[in-house]
Design an enzyme around this catalytic site. Structure first.
Site, PDB file in Angstrom:
ATOM      1  N   ASP B 406      49.538  16.455  32.538  1.00  0.00           N
ATOM      2  CA  ASP B 406      50.560  17.086  33.356  1.00  0.00           C
ATOM      3  C   ASP B 406      50.653  16.261  34.637  1.00  0.00           C
ATOM      4  O   ASP B 406      49.759  15.472  34.936  1.00  0.00           O
ATOM      5  CB  ASP B 406      50.094  18.507  33.658  1.00  0.00           C
ATOM      6  CG  ASP B 406      51.011  19.206  34.620  1.00  0.00           C
ATOM      7  OD1 ASP B 406      52.219  19.062  34.455  1.00  0.00           O
ATOM      8  OD2 ASP B 406      50.501  19.888  35.516  1.00  0.00           O
ATOM      9  N   GLU B 608      56.417  27.126  48.111  1.00  0.00           N
ATOM     10  CA  GLU B 608      56.849  28.210  48.981  1.00  0.00           C
ATOM     11  C   GLU B 608      56.058  28.224  50.263  1.00  0.00           C
ATOM     12  O   GLU B 608      56.623  28.315  51.364  1.00  0.00           O
ATOM     13  CB  GLU B 608      56.651  29.546  48.260  1.00  0.00           C
ATOM     14  CG  GLU B 608      57.615  29.754  47.123  1.00  0.00           C
ATOM     15  CD  GLU B 608      57.750  31.217  46.784  1.00  0.00           C
ATOM     16  OE1 GLU B 608      56.775  31.957  46.967  1.00  0.00           O
ATOM     17  OE2 GLU B 608      58.829  31.608  46.340  1.00  0.00           O
ATOM     18  N   LYS B 674      67.332  29.393  46.816  1.00  0.00           N
ATOM     19  CA  LYS B 674      66.582  28.131  46.900  1.00  0.00           C
ATOM     20  C   LYS B 674      66.264  27.741  45.477  1.00  0.00           C
ATOM     21  O   LYS B 674      65.947  28.592  44.639  1.00  0.00           O
ATOM     22  CB  LYS B 674      65.322  28.414  47.711  1.00  0.00           C
ATOM     23  CG  LYS B 674      64.121  27.586  47.385  1.00  0.00           C
ATOM     24  CD  LYS B 674      62.947  28.089  48.176  1.00  0.00           C
ATOM     25  CE  LYS B 674      62.038  28.854  47.226  1.00  0.00           C
ATOM     26  NZ  LYS B 674      60.793  29.294  47.794  1.00  0.00           N
ATOM     27  N   ARG B 878      61.182  16.655  32.598  1.00  0.00           N
ATOM     28  CA  ARG B 878      62.000  17.839  32.337  1.00  0.00           C
ATOM     29  C   ARG B 878      61.646  18.462  31.003  1.00  0.00           C
ATOM     30  O   ARG B 878      62.514  18.814  30.227  1.00  0.00           O
ATOM     31  CB  ARG B 878      63.482  17.476  32.349  1.00  0.00           C
ATOM     32  CG  ARG B 878      63.991  17.185  33.727  1.00  0.00           C
ATOM     33  CD  ARG B 878      65.244  17.986  33.999  1.00  0.00           C
ATOM     34  NE  ARG B 878      65.483  18.019  35.412  1.00  0.00           N
ATOM     35  CZ  ARG B 878      66.454  17.323  36.011  1.00  0.00           C
ATOM     36  NH1 ARG B 878      67.250  16.574  35.297  1.00  0.00           N
ATOM     37  NH2 ARG B 878      66.608  17.408  37.293  1.00  0.00           N
ATOM     38  N   ASP B 908      50.846  24.465  31.258  1.00  0.00           N
ATOM     39  CA  ASP B 908      50.114  23.500  30.443  1.00  0.00           C
ATOM     40  C   ASP B 908      49.252  24.181  29.385  1.00  0.00           C
ATOM     41  O   ASP B 908      48.604  23.506  28.585  1.00  0.00           O
ATOM     42  CB  ASP B 908      49.212  22.646  31.331  1.00  0.00           C
ATOM     43  CG  ASP B 908      49.994  21.978  32.437  1.00  0.00           C
ATOM     44  OD1 ASP B 908      51.069  21.447  32.127  1.00  0.00           O
ATOM     45  OD2 ASP B 908      49.535  21.992  33.580  1.00  0.00           O
TER      46      ASP B 908
END
Lengths: 340, 1190
Positions: B406, B608, B674, B878, B908
């Site tokens: 990942d 965030e 957002k 993606r 994952d």
């Protein structure tokens, strides 16, 4: 500080063992060590081989087959008949002195004392003198534990039942007169067998212990009468019995029968001359393609004669030396271009 | 009452139906309090008492045996024991055969019993934990035990207490109906999660709760729950109202819930599936070889039986040594030989070693011990070691050929750092912040420089790092160590390292902001996009605000009523105070101590938090958040309370989130959104001219950010008219209450609102590469491992990171592919071109999710696999979690290679489970990946040592040990086999039976285990320095078909030597059976141990002790045994044999000769390999270098 300790509570121990960093020795097989090593080992082996071979060659062995296969042989008549205590005799001549101490063996071939069920067919407790096993021998002896009339057999089992029962006397003929060579039957069995493993029941006379039992089917005499000449050599501690009970490892074997008593003329061994062995032929072997023989042999520190070990040491020793030479050549070939 | 059984049965049937029904109707237990069990409405559902034990006291033995006999090997050994008891087989002492299997079974049983007992204890402890259940009789909550909780009860939980069952939240002490829970026990995530009471009853009375509650059947999905109350107005309830068993209540004084699921039906228990059992590749190979050994055994036994038959047939008469059975009549030779076959099996049974499986288990435990104790794999910052969750696949680590990684959190730190932003088409590069980050990169100078920077006269409001300054003040010069401690002290809050919390504002932007807001709160705000931008950053998230000082205690404490003592100075000092619970939500007015420094943000995602901290740096401080309101302090010091009308949470389809608020001053309904740039850009209002220009400029900035490897987010807003909102909110309510297709409906409503947005700006957040990532990837690649990166990011960012971490190189041919066929063709042509033979290795593929989907379709799959086989690196961007696991599965199955997946996030998990080895990185994104993984590490760089060193060692050690085990047993058993040719194939042993057992159990068992644990064929430094050495383990590896058979042949040869040297020496002599066997047994010991010493590559003290100890043990035990055992083991006769043999020089000569002759060939082969130019290398190393050079 307390805080710092608790911070790293999970920190692994930094020891050589947990970190797999123990000081290690790596055997480095460099030519400088290996080639001299091989030479040394080779030379040592050659030395041992020579010593073994010389010793083995110095041992005298005389083997006399008396099975009586062929018609011309002395015991052929006995081997073909089933007569008990059939007599035959074997002559041999020694041209030189047979160095003492001389051991007198009988040998059997194609005889599988190591057969699995044969080996189990005995009762150790009985042989240890346990009287309760006299009346009810262990089932491991089956079918040689009770005779047809359900009487217990002592000693029971197949090993005892099949005990070798040929007997031999050795005579020497010197200028027409025949005199007996004294044979010593003491201490031919293992010390541990005689003193620890096998024991007669502590009943006197010994015969009483055997009341209510029968002798093994193949036996001519009961166990307590095996040696008429020596009362202490009877029962389970009879030397011939003990020798037989220690099973041979291989199908072709010999077992110690007697020693030549080193006294009088025979102090140095068997002097040159003509000898006769009188055989009481009882044990049938021809039926299963077996053979019987008599072996005279003296012994050295390495036991009986054996050429194999000496030759093997010599061969391996020489091989090591040859290999080190080859290595030296290979080493020279590969090493020197590197250095240029 | 003879009808009782049938009613019982009926009731049981009804109960089963009730349990299996898709929807359940639950009633309150209160009206039925005190009634007998048969009248209880919820009696069909399990109680809260749990039982995780596998066995009961009474049936432990049969159940455990049943369990153990699932192992084929155990069945085989038991079969052998049974064979021993068949009289025809003639085993002499069947009882002895029982011993080894009994030892093995009882050891395993003891281990199981101990584990079960521990489970029992923990169950009992859990079941007896105290909790409060409402009693109608006493009109209050009374203290009971967890086990007394039933479905339909009302349970009160107080702060810091663990929740006893799955509760539907009905009431909380919080006026907003919020309850915070910590789910660390469940998924390891340390951030607080917010739960809301269903249709807030401010004055809740359990007895007023009537009617029924319908909920779904229990399932193990922690993030999903459906239920509703079919009253006059259907009230829905989702996961946001469910308190899960095992979670801890935080920041909420008390809460009351209705028990929905209890005991084993709770979500935490349903998630509690035991450890997964993976079988390693080596183990699969091993089983094949065990099968070969069985075939070998049967062949040998067949030869024995046949030999016996021929031997018997050649017999003209019955010789005196043949013992007839009790009947007195010999059986037919064919029947005897048939029995002999089985006798032979018993004699030669140790060919399949019972100790092999036990030894492998032991070695694996030891290997795991060494791995977890490696200090190089220890992370000081989080104080965590590597965790091995799968206990039996350590050796697979040495065989990896493909790594699927990942990106976020795995290659990168997942510590999001706000880097740049673009507002209304103007770019603010934040150079000062970049300098700070650059400084952080140099670890040696780290602290000092940071402190220097603090000392700079910055506007006081912007320096949020006063706790750092405090540390310096109180402790003098900040040493590196102390600073680490400070970092740790904060680390129980996710995403709050100083790196992430501090943002140095951009000078120009800062001036601009202060200028706009300098005047008192004015209506200009509503139009100022700059303010909107930062408001959006502060508001549009799900960040939970909590106090910094109270340290969260994870243990249950009874006296949690202690007072809240705010203190700004306790940071870095161990706070001994218990965690206070603020009974009311923090509000600025009545808590003067509440300064911005005391705020702590707990975010679900690091982005965030980074944005909130960035907003804070510019003065827009998020002060508190409840489901209904958000308070933000503006740079001017004014506090705005926004009413939150709705939160449209993030989902992976929309890839954005929105918050709908009511502006306190303008009373406008404002939607702040957002999300990913493509998810926002397509929803923008269609403008022309200037506004359109902003979008294009921003897009250009975004592309630029992506090229720099930054993660981009777009911020947009929309003003909603009241009418639209009213209409929409009705739809929304319906959607929320829906029980069918709820997710889809809720999402549809979100999409409905999120359109025609106005772009405010974009942010670029940096996700820094972890330490030593390029180096690790380089090493792994040199080790012959192909590294793939699978990420959800967009291609530009991914490619950028790919370059940064060395996955892609400058000369690489990057094929951004849309048309697979052409690419493949191109690659083929490229390969066919002779000039490119050497360079084909340098090809990399970048593929995006859409293309990947097509490439993985059945008709293209083979061609895709053919293409990626040529590529050195593949970068998939993606991609969805499902695609990740799909890719892993395809490669694993099509190419038949060993795969390893490494990841850190929930996305994952699929991939980690699909690969042969799953590695979780215990990083920032929760613990789901770690929970699903086989190994959990803290940094990507640890992979290097884990694979290259531990993987290599574990694999070679275990492979060599297994081969050695087979060799050892074959060599030893064959001694017996050769003897059969000289005893009429009668299955006689010339070695005492007990000594044979001892031989395998004591004399030769420890050295191979030591070999499997400690042998170092190559040193760690060498393995790390020359990664090519790893290639020895890949593919077939060391443990291949030929290796196995070569060692079996070697075993045959050695046993021949070991048997025939004594044979020729003792031929025709008066040797007896066990005297004949003793030199064989002794030289077999020497040969077997010396063989191992040739294999051992490095000798430590332990090696010497164990090797010499084994020899000493042999002599001591055998001497003692043959001195003690007079007639203990008929028919064998070991008495005084070794003693008498040791007096005989021939014994030593035989042992020396057999050992030398037996080992000379192996020694020669190994030596000549190592002497030819490679003096320092030993056998396997030679092969390693040999393989890697060609």
């Amino acid at each position: 500080m307390v805080k710092q300790e608790s911070e790293s509570a999970n920190r692994p121990d930094n020891t050589a063992f947990t970190q797999q960093r123990l000081p290690a020795w790596q055997p480095i097989l460099s030519a400088g060590i290996v080639i001299p090593g091989f030479v040394l080992i080779g030379l040592a082996f050659i030395g041992i081989g020579v010593a073994l071979l010389v010793t083995s060659r110095s041992i005298q062995v005389l083997e006399l087959d008396y099975t009586g296969d062929s018609n011309g042989s002395p015991c052929s008549s006995c081997s073909q008949s089933d007569i008990a205590n059939c007599k035959c005799s074997l002559n041999f001549t020694l041209t030189t002195l047979f160095q003492g101490p001389v051991f007198f063996y009988y040998g059997l071939s194609n005889y599988f004392q190591n057969y699995r069920r044969y080996g189990a067919s005995k009762d150790d407790n009985q042989l240890y003198g346990d009287l309760s096993s006299f009346t009810s021998p262990s089932s491991s002896c089956s079918p040689y534990n009770y005779d047809s009339s359900k009487k217990p057999i002592v000693p029971c089992g197949s090993i005892a039942n099949s005990m070798f029962n040929d007997t031999f006397t050795l005579t020497r003929t010197v200028s027409g007169t025949t005199n007996n060579v004294t044979l010593d039957g003491k201490g031919i069995a293992w010390w541990t067998d005689y003193n620890i493993k096998y024991r007669n029941p502590s009943v006197t006379p010994l015969k009483n212990a055997f009341n209510g039992t029968v002798k093994p089917i193949n036996w001519a005499k009961p166990a307590y009468e095996l040696d008429a000449s020596d009362r202490s050599n009877n029962g389970f501690v009879n030397q011939d019995f003990l020798v037989w009970m220690r099973r041979a490892a291989l199908p072709n074997f010999r077992k110690l029968y007697r020693r030549i008593d080193a006294s009088g003329d025979y102090q140095k061994g068997l002097p040159a001359g003509n000898y006769t062995i009188d055989i009481t032929y009882n044990y049938p072997v021809r039926a299963f393609n077996g053979a019987k023989k008599i072996v005279f042999s003296n012994v050295s520190w390495m036991g009986g004669s054996n050429e194999f070990l000496g030759i093997a040491y010599l061969v391996i020793g020489s091989l090591c030396v040859v290999m080190s030479v080859v290595m030296l050549i290979v080493y020279a070939k590969f090493k020197f271009p590197d250095e240029e | 009452n003879f009808c009782l059984p049938c009613t019982n049965k009926e009731d049981a049937l009804r109960g089963q139906r009730a349990r299996e029904n898709e929807l359940r109707s639950l009633e309150s237990n209160l009206p039925y309090e005190g009634l007998e069990k048969g009248k209880q409405p919820n009696r069909y559902f399990p109680s809260n008492a749990i039982k995780t034990t596998k066995y009961s006291l009474l049936f432990f033995i049969p159940m455990n045996l049943y369990e153990q006999f699932h192992r084929l090997a155990n069945l085989y050994f038991v079969g052998l024991v049974i064979l021993n008891f068949i009289p025809e087989v003639n085993a002499f002492q069947p009882e002895i055969a029982l011993i080894p299997i009994c030892v093995i079974l009882s050891l395993t049983a003891m281990k199981d019993a101990w584990e079960d007992f521990r489970r029992y204890q923990s169950d009992r402890k859990l079941n007896n934990m105290p909790c409060f259940i409402y009693s109608r009789k006493e009109k209050q909550f009374v203290e009971r035990h967890w086990k007394d909780v039933r479905v339909g009860d009302f349970v009160k939980v107080v702060c810091n207490e663990i929740i006893p069952a799955d509760l539907l939240l009905l009431y909380t002490s919080d006026p907003n109906g919020v309850c915070h829970i910590e789910t660390a026990n469940l998924d390891g995530e340390t951030n607080l999660k917010q739960r809301t009471a269903v249709s807030g009853h401010p004055e809740f009375e359990p007895e007023s709760f009537n009617g029924i509650l319908v909920c779904e059947k229990p399932n193990n999905n922690l993030n999903h729950f459906k239920g509703y109350k079919p009253d006059k107005q259907k009230v829905g309830a989702g996961i946001e109202s469910l308190l899960l068993r095992g979670c801890t209540v935080r920041n909420t004084d008390h809460a009351v819930g209705f028990v929905v699921y209890a005991g084993r039906e709770t979500k935490s228990m349903l998630n509690n599936s035991g450890p997964r059992y993976k079988r390693s590749k080596l183990e699969r190979r091993l089983n094949i070889d065990v099968l070969f050994c069985v075939i070998l055994l049967f062949t040998m036994c067949l030869i024995g039986a046949l030999g016996h038959y021929l031997w018997l047939n050649a017999m003209p008469v019955v010789p005196p040594y043949l013992v007839p059975p009790t009947s007195g009549q010999l059986d037919r030779p064919s029947l005897t030989s048939f029995y002999m076959f089985f006798t032979m099996i018993i004699l030669l049974q140790i060919l399949i070693p019972i100790s092999l499986y036990v030894s492998i288990e032991l070695v694996k435990i030891g290997q795991i011990f060494f791995i977890t104790n490696d200090i190089d794999l220890y992370d000081e910052e989080t104080d965590s070691r590597i965790q091995c969750k799968a206990l039996n696949i350590t050796e697979d680590l040495g065989q990896i050929e493909y790594i699927f990684s990942d990106k976020t959190g795995t290659l990168t730190e997942n510590k999001m750092v706000f880097r740049r932003c673009s507002i209304m088409g103007t770019e603010y590069p934040h150079k000062e912040n970049a300098i700070r980050l650059a400084v952080l990169d140099e670890p040696e100078a780290e602290e000092e420089v940071i402190f220097n920077q603090h000392a700079q006269p910055l506007p006081t409001r912007w320096s949020l790092d006063s706790e750092e300054a405090n540390v310096e003040d109180t402790h003098g010069h900040g040493s590196r160590r102390r600073s680490k401690v400070t970092g740790n002290a904060q680390s129980d809050v996710a995403f709050s390292s100083p790196l992430e919390t501090e943002v140095v504002p951009d000078g120009k932007l800062f001036q601009k902001i202060s200028r706009t807001s300098s005047g008192s709160l004015s209506h200009s705000q509503k139009t100022d996009a700059y303010l909107d931008f930062f408001l959006a950053l502060a508001i549009c998230n799900t960040v939970v605000v909590s106090m910094r000082n109270p340290k969260r205690h994870r243990t249950f404490t009874e006296d949690s009523e202690e007072n809240f003592q705010p203190s700004g100075q306790t940071e870095g000092v161990d706070t001994t105070g218990l965690q206070p619970c603020s009974p009311h939500p923090p509000s600025l007015s009545d808590e003067p101590a509440l300064t911005s420094d005391n705020l702590r943000y707990e975010a679900e995602s690091p982005d965030e938090a980074a944005l909130v901290y960035a907003a804070k740096a510019y003065g827009f401080t998020l002060l508190s958040r409840t489901p209904d309101s958000v308070s933000v302090r503006l740079p001017s010091g004014e506090v705005l309370d926004f009413e939150v009308l709705d939160t449209l949470t993030f989902d992976s389809n929309r890839k954005r989130m929105s918050v709908l608020v009511r502006h306190p001053i303008t009373k406008e309904y404002v939607l702040y959104t957002k999300g990913a740039d493509f998810a926002i850009m397509e929803l923008l209002e269609h403008f022309s001219g200037n506004k359109k220009n902003i979008a294009t400029v921003t897009q250009r900035h975004l592309d630029c950010y992506a090229k720099e490897g930054l993660r981009t987010l777009c911020i947009a807003k929309k003003v909603v008219s009241e009418a639209v909102y009213k209409r929409w909110s009705v739809d929304r309510k319906n959607a929320m209450a829906a029980i069918e297709n709820r997710e889809r409906l809720v999402m549809d409503t979100a999409v409905q609102l999120e359109k025609n947005l106005t772009l405010l700006g974009a942010t670029g957040i940096e996700d820094r590469l972890q330490e030593n990532v390029p180096d690790t990837i380089q090493a792994l690649r040199e080790a012959g491992i192909k590294v793939w990166v699978l990420t959800g990011d967009k291609p530009e960012t991914a490619v950028n990171i790919g370059y940064a971490c060395g996955l892609l190189e400058d000369e690489d041919l990057i094929t951004c592919t849309n048309i697979l066929d052409c690419t493949l063709e191109e690659v083929r042509r490229y390969n066919a071109d002779p000039r490119n033979v050497d360079t084909t290795q340098n090809m990399s593929l970048v593929i995006d999710g859409l293309t990947l989907d097509k490439a993985l379709s059945p008709d293209l799959l083979d061609r895709f696999v053919a293409l990626v086989k040529h590529c050195r690196a593949v970068l998939c961007c993606r991609v969805t979690p499902l695609q990740k696991s799909r890719v892993v599965k395809v490669i694993r199955e099509k190419l038949k290679v060993m795969t390893l997946a490494v990841g850190d996030g929930a996305n994952d998990v699929n991939m980690i489970q699909a690969a042969d080895i799953g590695i979780g990185i215990s990083g920032q994104e929760g613990m789901q990946a770690v929970m699903a993984s086989d190994f959990a590490i803290s940094h990507f760089k640890h992979l290097k040592k884990l694979l290259l060193v531990h993987g290599h060692w574990c694999y070679t050690r275990l492979a060599n040990m297994i081969i050695y085990f087979f060799y050892k047993n074959v060599a030893y058993v064959n001694l017996l086999f050769w003897y059969q040719f000289f005893c009429g194939f009668s299955a006689t042993a010339m070695i005492d039976y007990w000594l044979m057992i001892f031989f395998n159990l004591f004399f030769t068992s420890v050295p191979p285990i030591m070999f499997g644990l400690m042998d170092k064929d190559i040193s760690a430094e060498m393995l790390l320095g020359v990664p090519e050495l790893y290639k020895t383990g890949q593919g077939e590896g060391d443990y291949r078909f030929t290796t196995f058979w070569v060692s079996i042949l070697d075993a045959f040869y050695q046993s021949l030597v070991c048997f025939f040297v004594p044979y020729f020496v003792y031929q025709d002599s008066d040797i007896d059976m066990f005297t004949f066997g003793t030199p064989m047994n002794t030289s077999a010991l020497f040969i077997i141990l010396m063989h191992l010493s040739i294999e051992i590559k490095s000798w430590t003290v332990v090696h010497w002790i164990i090797m010499l100890g084994s020899v000493a043990l042999y002599f001591i035990v055998t001497l003692a045994y043959s001195a003690v055992c007079v007639t203990c083991n008929p028919p064998s006769n070991p008495y005084w044999i070794l003693q008498s043999q040791m007096e005989d020089p021939m014994f030593y000569l035989i042992c020396i000769l057999s050992t030398v002759v037996a080992l000379l060939p192996r020694y020669r082969v190994c030596h000549s390999l190592s002497s030819v130019g490679l003096k320092i290398f030993n056998c396997p190393e030679f092969w390693g270098v040999f393989v890697s050079t060609f």
